[in-house]
Motif scaffolding. Sequence first.
Motif, PDB file in Angstrom:
ATOM      1  N   LEU A   1       0.844  -1.197   0.000  1.00  0.00           N
ATOM      2  CA  LEU A   1       0.000   0.000   0.000  1.00  0.00           C
ATOM      3  C   LEU A   1       0.880   1.249   0.000  1.00  0.00           C
ATOM      4  N   PRO A   2       0.339   2.393  -0.422  1.00  0.00           N
ATOM      5  CA  PRO A   2       1.136   3.636  -0.463  1.00  0.00           C
ATOM      6  C   PRO A   2       1.422   4.180   0.933  1.00  0.00           C
TER       7      PRO A   2
ATOM      8  N   GLY B   1       0.173   7.534   4.284  1.00  0.00           N
ATOM      9  CA  GLY B   1      -0.830   6.685   3.676  1.00  0.00           C
ATOM     10  C   GLY B   1      -1.181   5.441   4.465  1.00  0.00           C
TER      11      GLY B   1
ATOM     12  N   GLY C   1      -8.908   2.225   4.926  1.00  0.00           N
ATOM     13  CA  GLY C   1      -7.731   2.625   4.166  1.00  0.00           C
ATOM     14  C   GLY C   1      -7.445   1.695   3.009  1.00  0.00           C
TER      15      GLY C   1
ATOM     16  N   TRP D   1      -8.123   2.688  -1.206  1.00  0.00           N
ATOM     17  CA  TRP D   1      -7.017   2.617  -2.150  1.00  0.00           C
ATOM     18  C   TRP D   1      -7.247   1.559  -3.220  1.00  0.00           C
TER      19      TRP D   1
ATOM     20  N   GLY E   1     -12.691   4.390  -4.992  1.00  0.00           N
ATOM     21  CA  GLY E   1     -12.010   4.996  -3.854  1.00  0.00           C
ATOM     22  C   GLY E   1     -11.647   6.448  -4.065  1.00  0.00           C
ATOM     23  N   ARG E   2     -11.222   6.804  -5.278  1.00  0.00           N
ATOM     24  CA  ARG E   2     -10.818   8.188  -5.523  1.00  0.00           C
ATOM     25  C   ARG E   2     -12.025   9.123  -5.562  1.00  0.00           C
TER      26      ARG E   2
ATOM     27  N   ARG F   1      -7.419   9.554  -1.707  1.00  0.00           N
ATOM     28  CA  ARG F   1      -7.318   8.103  -1.510  1.00  0.00           C
ATOM     29  C   ARG F   1      -6.860   7.718  -0.107  1.00  0.00           C
TER      30      ARG F   1
ATOM     31  N   ILE G   1      -4.553   9.147   1.584  1.00  0.00           N
ATOM     32  CA  ILE G   1      -3.103   9.311   1.730  1.00  0.00           C
ATOM     33  C   ILE G   1      -2.761  10.678   2.300  1.00  0.00           C
TER      34      ILE G   1
ATOM     35  N   VAL H   1      -2.608   9.164  -8.935  1.00  0.00           N
ATOM     36  CA  VAL H   1      -2.670   8.783  -7.533  1.00  0.00           C
ATOM     37  C   VAL H   1      -3.863   9.417  -6.833  1.00  0.00           C
ATOM     38  N   PHE H   2      -4.081  10.720  -7.009  1.00  0.00           N
ATOM     39  CA  PHE H   2      -5.127  11.401  -6.261  1.00  0.00           C
ATOM     40  C   PHE H   2      -5.892  12.336  -7.191  1.00  0.00           C
TER      41      PHE H   2
ATOM     42  N   THR I   1     -12.336   9.315   3.787  1.00  0.00           N
ATOM     43  CA  THR I   1     -11.953   8.005   4.302  1.00  0.00           C
ATOM     44  C   THR I   1     -12.575   7.749   5.666  1.00  0.00           C
TER      45      THR I   1
END
Length: 465
Positions: free
Chosen positions: A33-34, A107, A216, A220, A225-226, A232, A234, A381-382, A393
Amino acid sequence: MTDNATAPLAAAPLATAPLRVTAAVLLILGLLLPWNIHAGLGIPGTPGWVWLVLVVATAMAVTALTIPRLRLALTAPYFIVVLGFVLFAVVQAVRYGGSASIPPGVGPGAWVGVAGAVLAAAPAVKGAVVQRLAIGSLVLGVAASVFNLYWRTRFVLPGIGDPNVGTANLATAVTAVLYALVAVIPVVIGYRWLRSTHLEARLATVLLGASALVAGVLVWVLPVGRDLDAFRGIAQTTGTSGVGFEGFLAWAAAAAIIAAAAVFGTRQPAAAWRGAARKGLLLIAVWCFGTAVLRIADVTLSGVLDLPSPPYNSTALMAFDLLAAVLALWLFINSAGRRAPGRLMISLFVGLFAATVCRLVVGVALVPRVEPLGPGEPSAVFGNTLVQQITSTFDVTLAALALAAVVVAVLAPRQRVRRPVQAASAEKPASAEQTASAEKPAPAIVVPTKAAEEPAPARIVRPDA
Protein backbone atom coordinates in the motif's frame (compact mmCIF):
# COMPACT_ATOMS: atom_id res chain seq x y z
CA MET A 1 -8.03 -6.68 43.99
CA THR A 2 -8.01 -4.79 40.70
CA ASP A 3 -11.21 -4.48 38.72
CA ASN A 4 -11.11 -5.99 35.24
CA ALA A 5 -12.57 -2.81 33.76
CA THR A 6 -9.72 -0.65 35.03
CA ALA A 7 -6.85 -3.12 35.07
CA PRO A 8 -3.64 -2.03 33.32
CA LEU A 9 -2.76 -3.64 30.02
CA ALA A 10 -1.18 -7.01 30.67
CA ALA A 11 1.56 -8.54 28.58
CA ALA A 12 0.42 -10.87 25.86
CA PRO A 13 1.56 -14.50 25.81
CA LEU A 14 4.53 -15.38 23.67
CA ALA A 15 3.43 -14.96 20.03
CA THR A 16 0.40 -17.17 19.66
CA ALA A 17 -0.38 -18.55 16.23
CA PRO A 18 -3.24 -16.10 15.43
CA LEU A 19 -1.07 -13.18 16.54
CA ARG A 20 1.82 -14.30 14.34
CA VAL A 21 -0.35 -14.79 11.29
CA THR A 22 -2.11 -11.45 11.75
CA ALA A 23 1.18 -9.61 12.21
CA ALA A 24 2.73 -11.19 9.11
CA VAL A 25 -0.32 -10.41 6.96
CA LEU A 26 -0.42 -6.79 8.09
CA LEU A 27 3.31 -6.27 7.52
CA ILE A 28 3.18 -7.68 3.99
CA LEU A 29 -0.01 -5.75 3.21
CA GLY A 30 1.64 -2.55 4.44
CA LEU A 31 4.38 -3.05 1.87
CA LEU A 32 1.76 -3.28 -0.90
CA LEU A 33 0.00 0.00 0.00
CA PRO A 34 1.14 3.64 -0.46
CA TRP A 35 3.00 5.35 2.38
CA ASN A 36 2.47 8.86 1.01
CA ILE A 37 1.71 10.45 -2.35
CA HIS A 38 5.38 10.10 -3.36
CA ALA A 39 6.26 6.56 -2.22
CA GLY A 40 4.70 3.12 -2.23
CA LEU A 41 3.42 0.43 -4.54
CA GLY A 42 1.34 2.00 -7.30
CA ILE A 43 2.91 5.45 -6.81
CA PRO A 44 4.79 6.49 -9.96
CA GLY A 45 8.33 7.72 -9.40
CA THR A 46 8.88 6.07 -6.02
CA PRO A 47 12.60 6.48 -5.21
CA GLY A 48 14.56 3.25 -5.18
CA TRP A 49 16.19 3.94 -1.84
CA VAL A 50 12.75 4.37 -0.23
CA TRP A 51 11.71 0.98 -1.57
CA LEU A 52 14.89 -0.55 -0.16
CA VAL A 53 14.25 0.97 3.28
CA LEU A 54 10.66 -0.28 3.35
CA VAL A 55 11.59 -3.79 2.22
CA VAL A 56 14.44 -4.13 4.75
CA ALA A 57 12.35 -2.79 7.64
CA THR A 58 9.47 -5.12 6.74
CA ALA A 59 11.78 -8.15 6.44
CA MET A 60 13.30 -7.44 9.86
CA ALA A 61 9.86 -7.07 11.45
CA VAL A 62 8.69 -10.36 9.93
CA THR A 63 11.87 -12.04 11.20
CA ALA A 64 10.99 -10.85 14.71
CA LEU A 65 8.09 -13.32 14.68
CA THR A 66 10.55 -16.22 14.64
CA ILE A 67 13.04 -14.82 17.20
CA PRO A 68 11.04 -13.80 20.29
CA ARG A 69 14.08 -12.64 22.27
CA LEU A 70 15.00 -10.06 19.60
CA ARG A 71 11.50 -8.93 18.71
CA LEU A 72 11.94 -5.35 19.92
CA ALA A 73 15.37 -4.94 18.33
CA LEU A 74 14.15 -6.28 14.99
CA THR A 75 10.98 -4.18 14.91
CA ALA A 76 12.60 -0.93 16.10
CA PRO A 77 13.78 0.03 12.58
CA TYR A 78 10.19 -0.24 11.34
CA PHE A 79 8.97 2.20 13.98
CA ILE A 80 11.81 4.58 13.09
CA VAL A 81 10.76 4.49 9.41
CA VAL A 82 7.14 5.26 10.33
CA LEU A 83 8.26 8.14 12.55
CA GLY A 84 10.38 9.48 9.69
CA PHE A 85 7.37 9.51 7.35
CA VAL A 86 5.28 11.31 10.00
CA LEU A 87 7.90 14.02 10.57
CA PHE A 88 8.32 14.50 6.82
CA ALA A 89 4.54 14.85 6.41
CA VAL A 90 4.27 17.39 9.23
CA VAL A 91 7.14 19.53 7.95
CA GLN A 92 5.86 19.50 4.38
CA ALA A 93 2.28 20.23 5.46
CA VAL A 94 3.42 23.34 7.35
CA ARG A 95 5.75 24.36 4.54
CA TYR A 96 3.31 24.01 1.65
CA GLY A 97 -0.01 24.33 3.45
CA GLY A 98 -2.48 26.73 1.92
CA SER A 99 -0.79 26.56 -1.47
CA ALA A 100 -1.34 24.56 -4.63
CA SER A 101 1.25 21.97 -3.53
CA ILE A 102 -0.25 18.80 -2.06
CA PRO A 103 1.27 17.73 1.28
CA PRO A 104 2.63 14.17 1.20
CA GLY A 105 0.60 12.85 4.12
CA VAL A 106 0.97 9.38 5.63
CA GLY A 107 -0.83 6.69 3.68
CA PRO A 108 -2.58 3.45 4.64
CA GLY A 109 0.62 1.48 4.11
CA ALA A 110 2.01 3.04 7.29
CA TRP A 111 -1.24 2.48 9.22
CA VAL A 112 -1.41 -1.20 8.32
CA GLY A 113 2.33 -1.74 8.66
CA VAL A 114 2.66 -0.16 12.09
CA ALA A 115 -0.18 -2.34 13.38
CA GLY A 116 1.64 -5.43 12.12
CA ALA A 117 4.94 -4.27 13.61
CA VAL A 118 3.31 -3.71 17.00
CA LEU A 119 1.84 -7.22 16.97
CA ALA A 120 5.23 -8.61 15.95
CA ALA A 121 6.91 -6.79 18.85
CA ALA A 122 4.30 -7.77 21.48
CA PRO A 123 4.64 -7.97 24.44
CA ALA A 124 7.81 -5.86 24.25
CA VAL A 125 5.68 -2.80 23.39
CA LYS A 126 4.14 -1.83 26.72
CA GLY A 127 0.68 -0.48 27.29
CA ALA A 128 2.11 2.88 28.42
CA VAL A 129 2.89 3.61 24.76
CA VAL A 130 -0.86 4.01 24.18
CA GLN A 131 -0.87 7.08 26.42
CA ARG A 132 1.90 8.68 24.35
CA LEU A 133 0.08 7.85 21.13
CA ALA A 134 -3.04 9.50 22.51
CA ILE A 135 -1.18 12.71 23.34
CA GLY A 136 0.62 12.72 19.99
CA SER A 137 -2.59 12.22 18.02
CA LEU A 138 -4.34 15.02 19.91
CA VAL A 139 -1.44 17.46 19.44
CA LEU A 140 -1.11 16.72 15.72
CA GLY A 141 -4.88 16.75 15.19
CA VAL A 142 -5.41 20.10 16.91
CA ALA A 143 -2.34 21.57 15.19
CA ALA A 144 -3.56 20.45 11.77
CA SER A 145 -6.99 21.89 12.47
CA VAL A 146 -5.56 25.23 13.60
CA PHE A 147 -3.24 25.47 10.58
CA ASN A 148 -6.06 24.67 8.16
CA LEU A 149 -8.28 27.23 9.87
CA TYR A 150 -5.58 29.86 9.46
CA TRP A 151 -5.06 29.07 5.80
CA ARG A 152 -8.79 29.27 5.08
CA THR A 153 -9.39 32.55 6.93
CA ARG A 154 -6.18 34.56 6.51
CA PHE A 155 -7.58 36.52 3.56
CA VAL A 156 -11.11 37.04 4.88
CA LEU A 157 -10.46 38.08 8.49
CA PRO A 158 -9.02 41.54 7.63
CA GLY A 159 -12.15 42.37 5.64
CA ILE A 160 -14.77 41.51 8.27
CA GLY A 161 -15.19 45.18 9.19
CA ASP A 162 -15.69 46.23 5.57
CA PRO A 163 -19.31 47.41 5.07
CA ASN A 164 -19.44 45.95 1.57
CA VAL A 165 -17.98 42.46 2.04
CA GLY A 166 -17.90 42.20 5.83
CA THR A 167 -20.96 39.95 6.08
CA ALA A 168 -19.68 37.57 3.42
CA ASN A 169 -16.24 37.40 5.05
CA LEU A 170 -17.78 36.76 8.46
CA ALA A 171 -19.95 33.94 7.10
CA THR A 172 -16.90 32.41 5.42
CA ALA A 173 -14.89 32.55 8.65
CA VAL A 174 -17.72 31.04 10.71
CA THR A 175 -18.08 28.18 8.22
CA ALA A 176 -14.32 27.53 8.39
CA VAL A 177 -14.49 27.39 12.19
CA LEU A 178 -17.35 24.87 12.05
CA TYR A 179 -15.40 22.67 9.62
CA ALA A 180 -12.36 22.77 11.91
CA LEU A 181 -14.38 21.87 15.00
CA VAL A 182 -16.25 19.00 13.35
CA ALA A 183 -13.04 17.60 11.89
CA VAL A 184 -11.16 17.59 15.19
CA ILE A 185 -13.99 16.02 17.24
CA PRO A 186 -13.15 12.39 16.21
CA VAL A 187 -9.52 12.96 17.23
CA VAL A 188 -10.67 14.19 20.65
CA ILE A 189 -13.02 11.22 21.10
CA GLY A 190 -10.28 8.82 20.05
CA TYR A 191 -7.93 10.54 22.50
CA ARG A 192 -10.37 9.91 25.36
CA TRP A 193 -10.63 6.23 24.42
CA LEU A 194 -6.86 5.85 24.25
CA ARG A 195 -6.38 7.54 27.61
CA SER A 196 -9.10 5.53 29.35
CA THR A 197 -8.28 2.49 31.46
CA HIS A 198 -11.73 0.92 31.13
CA LEU A 199 -12.02 -2.29 29.18
CA GLU A 200 -14.91 -1.01 27.05
CA ALA A 201 -12.87 1.99 25.88
CA ARG A 202 -9.92 -0.28 25.04
CA LEU A 203 -12.08 -2.58 22.97
CA ALA A 204 -13.69 0.44 21.30
CA THR A 205 -10.19 1.51 20.27
CA VAL A 206 -9.63 -1.93 18.77
CA LEU A 207 -12.85 -1.66 16.75
CA LEU A 208 -11.99 1.87 15.59
CA GLY A 209 -8.42 0.96 14.62
CA ALA A 210 -9.54 -2.14 12.72
CA SER A 211 -12.24 -0.12 10.93
CA ALA A 212 -9.66 2.51 9.92
CA LEU A 213 -7.41 -0.18 8.44
CA VAL A 214 -10.30 -1.68 6.48
CA ALA A 215 -11.29 1.77 5.19
CA GLY A 216 -7.73 2.62 4.17
CA VAL A 217 -7.37 -0.58 2.17
CA LEU A 218 -10.77 -0.28 0.48
CA VAL A 219 -10.35 3.38 -0.50
CA TRP A 220 -7.02 2.62 -2.15
CA VAL A 221 -7.94 -0.69 -3.79
CA LEU A 222 -11.49 -0.07 -5.03
CA PRO A 223 -11.93 1.94 -8.25
CA VAL A 224 -14.53 4.12 -6.55
CA GLY A 225 -12.01 5.00 -3.85
CA ARG A 226 -10.82 8.19 -5.52
CA ASP A 227 -14.45 9.40 -5.66
CA LEU A 228 -14.97 8.59 -1.99
CA ASP A 229 -11.78 10.46 -1.10
CA ALA A 230 -9.90 12.65 -3.56
CA PHE A 231 -6.62 11.85 -1.82
CA ARG A 232 -7.32 8.10 -1.51
CA GLY A 233 -6.74 8.27 2.24
CA ILE A 234 -3.10 9.31 1.73
CA ALA A 235 -2.72 13.09 1.96
CA GLN A 236 -5.84 13.88 3.96
CA THR A 237 -5.51 16.38 6.79
CA THR A 238 -7.92 17.67 9.41
CA GLY A 239 -9.87 20.83 8.75
CA THR A 240 -11.55 20.18 5.42
CA SER A 241 -13.62 17.02 5.01
CA GLY A 242 -12.28 14.48 7.45
CA VAL A 243 -9.59 13.20 9.77
CA GLY A 244 -5.97 12.94 8.75
CA PHE A 245 -3.12 10.58 9.48
CA GLU A 246 -2.81 11.96 13.01
CA GLY A 247 -5.96 10.02 13.84
CA PHE A 248 -5.72 6.90 11.68
CA LEU A 249 -2.07 6.12 12.44
CA ALA A 250 -2.46 6.48 16.21
CA TRP A 251 -5.68 4.46 16.27
CA ALA A 252 -4.11 1.61 14.28
CA ALA A 253 -1.01 1.43 16.49
CA ALA A 254 -2.97 1.69 19.75
CA ALA A 255 -5.50 -0.90 18.57
CA ALA A 256 -2.69 -3.35 17.87
CA ILE A 257 -1.13 -2.78 21.31
CA ILE A 258 -4.45 -3.30 23.07
CA ALA A 259 -5.40 -6.27 20.89
CA ALA A 260 -2.13 -8.05 21.68
CA ALA A 261 -3.01 -7.95 25.39
CA ALA A 262 -6.80 -7.88 25.53
CA VAL A 263 -7.89 -9.85 22.46
CA PHE A 264 -5.20 -12.36 21.57
CA GLY A 265 -4.28 -12.93 25.21
CA THR A 266 -7.62 -13.56 26.93
CA ARG A 267 -11.27 -13.87 26.00
CA GLN A 268 -13.24 -10.75 26.86
CA PRO A 269 -16.84 -10.87 28.15
CA ALA A 270 -19.65 -10.19 25.72
CA ALA A 271 -20.88 -7.26 27.81
CA ALA A 272 -17.54 -5.49 27.31
CA TRP A 273 -17.80 -5.87 23.53
CA ARG A 274 -21.35 -4.52 23.61
CA GLY A 275 -20.11 -1.52 25.59
CA ALA A 276 -17.36 -0.97 23.02
CA ALA A 277 -19.87 -1.08 20.17
CA ARG A 278 -22.00 1.41 22.08
CA LYS A 279 -19.09 3.86 22.20
CA GLY A 280 -18.76 3.46 18.44
CA LEU A 281 -22.42 4.40 18.10
CA LEU A 282 -21.74 7.66 19.92
CA LEU A 283 -18.89 8.48 17.54
CA ILE A 284 -21.12 7.82 14.52
CA ALA A 285 -23.90 9.99 15.96
CA VAL A 286 -21.57 12.90 16.74
CA TRP A 287 -19.92 12.83 13.31
CA CYS A 288 -23.19 12.57 11.38
CA PHE A 289 -24.80 15.37 13.39
CA GLY A 290 -21.69 17.45 12.76
CA THR A 291 -21.76 16.86 9.00
CA ALA A 292 -25.47 17.76 8.96
CA VAL A 293 -24.55 21.08 10.60
CA LEU A 294 -21.91 21.59 7.92
CA ARG A 295 -24.54 21.06 5.22
CA ILE A 296 -26.63 23.82 6.82
CA ALA A 297 -23.56 26.05 7.01
CA ASP A 298 -22.83 25.48 3.32
CA VAL A 299 -26.39 26.38 2.34
CA THR A 300 -26.27 29.49 4.54
CA LEU A 301 -22.92 30.54 3.08
CA SER A 302 -24.26 30.07 -0.46
CA GLY A 303 -27.18 32.35 0.39
CA VAL A 304 -24.94 35.03 1.92
CA LEU A 305 -22.56 34.94 -1.05
CA ASP A 306 -25.50 34.89 -3.47
CA LEU A 307 -24.38 31.55 -4.93
CA PRO A 308 -26.68 28.80 -6.21
CA SER A 309 -27.40 26.32 -3.45
CA PRO A 310 -26.84 22.76 -4.66
CA PRO A 311 -29.97 20.65 -4.02
CA TYR A 312 -27.95 17.53 -3.26
CA ASN A 313 -26.27 19.35 -0.37
CA SER A 314 -29.40 20.79 1.24
CA THR A 315 -31.76 17.84 0.92
CA ALA A 316 -30.56 14.30 0.24
CA LEU A 317 -27.17 14.47 1.96
CA MET A 318 -28.57 16.24 5.01
CA ALA A 319 -31.41 13.72 5.23
CA PHE A 320 -29.06 10.72 5.25
CA ASP A 321 -26.76 12.45 7.75
CA LEU A 322 -29.66 13.04 10.12
CA LEU A 323 -31.05 9.53 9.58
CA ALA A 324 -27.73 7.92 10.48
CA ALA A 325 -27.25 10.28 13.43
CA VAL A 326 -30.72 9.67 14.90
CA LEU A 327 -30.43 5.89 14.47
CA ALA A 328 -27.00 5.81 16.11
CA LEU A 329 -28.13 8.03 18.99
CA TRP A 330 -31.28 5.94 19.58
CA LEU A 331 -29.24 2.74 19.64
CA PHE A 332 -26.70 4.35 21.96
CA ILE A 333 -29.39 5.35 24.45
CA ASN A 334 -31.41 2.13 24.31
CA SER A 335 -28.45 -0.27 24.43
CA ALA A 336 -27.22 1.04 27.78
CA GLY A 337 -28.41 -2.08 29.66
CA ARG A 338 -26.44 -5.26 30.13
CA ARG A 339 -28.98 -7.36 28.28
CA ALA A 340 -28.14 -8.75 24.88
CA PRO A 341 -29.93 -6.94 22.02
CA GLY A 342 -33.11 -8.50 20.68
CA ARG A 343 -34.22 -8.99 17.12
CA LEU A 344 -35.61 -5.46 16.77
CA MET A 345 -32.40 -3.95 18.07
CA ILE A 346 -30.32 -6.07 15.72
CA SER A 347 -32.51 -4.97 12.82
CA LEU A 348 -31.86 -1.34 13.73
CA PHE A 349 -28.11 -2.04 13.89
CA VAL A 350 -28.36 -3.38 10.34
CA GLY A 351 -30.36 -0.29 9.39
CA LEU A 352 -27.62 1.95 10.78
CA PHE A 353 -25.01 0.15 8.71
CA ALA A 354 -27.20 0.59 5.63
CA ALA A 355 -27.57 4.31 6.41
CA THR A 356 -23.79 4.79 6.65
CA VAL A 357 -23.34 3.04 3.31
CA CYS A 358 -26.12 5.14 1.75
CA ARG A 359 -24.26 8.26 2.88
CA LEU A 360 -21.31 7.09 0.82
CA VAL A 361 -23.44 6.24 -2.22
CA VAL A 362 -25.32 9.55 -2.16
CA GLY A 363 -22.14 11.53 -1.61
CA VAL A 364 -20.68 10.08 -4.81
CA ALA A 365 -23.73 9.59 -7.04
CA LEU A 366 -25.47 12.94 -6.53
CA VAL A 367 -22.49 15.29 -6.69
CA PRO A 368 -22.06 16.70 -10.23
CA ARG A 369 -18.87 16.17 -12.23
CA VAL A 370 -16.63 18.78 -13.81
CA GLU A 371 -14.07 18.57 -16.58
CA PRO A 372 -10.44 18.13 -15.48
CA LEU A 373 -8.47 21.37 -15.26
CA GLY A 374 -5.67 20.08 -17.46
CA PRO A 375 -4.61 17.12 -19.55
CA GLY A 376 -2.86 15.54 -16.58
CA GLU A 377 -5.72 16.05 -14.10
CA PRO A 378 -6.58 14.14 -12.06
CA SER A 379 -3.25 12.46 -11.43
CA ALA A 380 -2.70 8.73 -11.33
CA VAL A 381 -2.67 8.78 -7.53
CA PHE A 382 -5.13 11.40 -6.26
CA GLY A 383 -7.83 13.79 -7.44
CA ASN A 384 -11.28 13.32 -8.95
CA THR A 385 -13.79 15.17 -11.08
CA LEU A 386 -16.40 15.82 -8.34
CA VAL A 387 -17.50 19.43 -8.11
CA GLN A 388 -17.43 19.13 -4.30
CA GLN A 389 -15.82 16.48 -2.09
CA ILE A 390 -18.53 15.29 0.30
CA THR A 391 -17.23 11.96 1.57
CA SER A 392 -13.89 11.02 3.09
CA THR A 393 -11.95 8.00 4.30
CA PHE A 394 -13.36 8.61 7.77
CA ASP A 395 -16.91 8.14 6.43
CA VAL A 396 -15.82 4.71 5.16
CA THR A 397 -14.27 4.05 8.58
CA LEU A 398 -17.60 4.75 10.26
CA ALA A 399 -19.38 2.40 7.85
CA ALA A 400 -16.93 -0.34 8.84
CA LEU A 401 -17.45 0.55 12.51
CA ALA A 402 -21.23 0.24 12.05
CA LEU A 403 -20.69 -3.19 10.50
CA ALA A 404 -18.55 -4.17 13.50
CA ALA A 405 -21.42 -3.10 15.78
CA VAL A 406 -23.75 -5.40 13.84
CA VAL A 407 -21.35 -8.32 14.30
CA VAL A 408 -21.08 -7.62 18.04
CA ALA A 409 -24.87 -7.37 18.38
CA VAL A 410 -25.33 -10.73 16.62
CA LEU A 411 -22.51 -12.70 18.24
CA ALA A 412 -22.52 -11.25 21.77
CA PRO A 413 -25.74 -13.03 22.89
CA ARG A 414 -24.28 -16.42 21.94
CA GLN A 415 -21.55 -15.90 24.50
CA ARG A 416 -24.04 -14.76 27.11
CA VAL A 417 -26.62 -17.55 27.10
CA ARG A 418 -24.24 -20.35 28.04
CA ARG A 419 -25.19 -21.84 31.42
CA PRO A 420 -23.62 -24.49 33.63
CA VAL A 421 -24.99 -28.03 33.37
CA GLN A 422 -26.13 -27.97 37.00
CA ALA A 423 -28.19 -24.84 36.47
CA ALA A 424 -29.83 -26.33 33.39
CA SER A 425 -30.78 -29.53 35.24
CA ALA A 426 -32.12 -27.55 38.20
CA GLU A 427 -34.43 -25.57 35.90
CA LYS A 428 -35.74 -28.70 34.14
CA PRO A 429 -39.43 -29.32 35.07
CA ALA A 430 -40.06 -32.44 37.15
CA SER A 431 -41.94 -35.38 35.65
CA ALA A 432 -45.12 -36.94 37.12
CA GLU A 433 -43.24 -39.91 38.64
CA GLN A 434 -40.72 -37.56 40.25
CA THR A 435 -43.55 -35.45 41.66
CA ALA A 436 -45.29 -38.52 43.14
CA SER A 437 -42.10 -39.81 44.69
CA ALA A 438 -41.45 -36.36 46.12
CA GLU A 439 -44.86 -36.35 47.85
CA LYS A 440 -44.30 -39.80 49.44
CA PRO A 441 -41.86 -39.52 52.35
CA ALA A 442 -38.80 -41.72 52.04
CA PRO A 443 -38.05 -44.15 54.92
CA ALA A 444 -35.46 -42.91 57.31
CA ILE A 445 -32.19 -44.78 57.28
CA VAL A 446 -30.25 -44.80 60.55
CA VAL A 447 -26.64 -45.94 60.56
CA PRO A 448 -25.54 -46.87 64.15
CA THR A 449 -22.12 -45.62 65.09
CA LYS A 450 -19.99 -45.80 68.17
CA ALA A 451 -20.33 -42.12 68.70
CA ALA A 452 -24.14 -42.51 68.80
CA GLU A 453 -24.04 -45.31 71.44
CA GLU A 454 -21.66 -43.59 73.89
CA PRO A 455 -22.44 -40.19 75.37
CA ALA A 456 -20.21 -37.40 74.24
CA PRO A 457 -17.76 -36.09 76.86
CA ALA A 458 -18.78 -32.88 78.54
CA ARG A 459 -16.88 -29.71 77.59
CA ILE A 460 -15.73 -27.35 80.30
CA VAL A 461 -15.84 -23.75 79.23
CA ARG A 462 -13.99 -21.27 81.37
CA PRO A 463 -15.36 -17.79 81.50
CA ASP A 464 -13.00 -15.09 80.41
CA ALA A 465 -11.12 -13.42 83.23
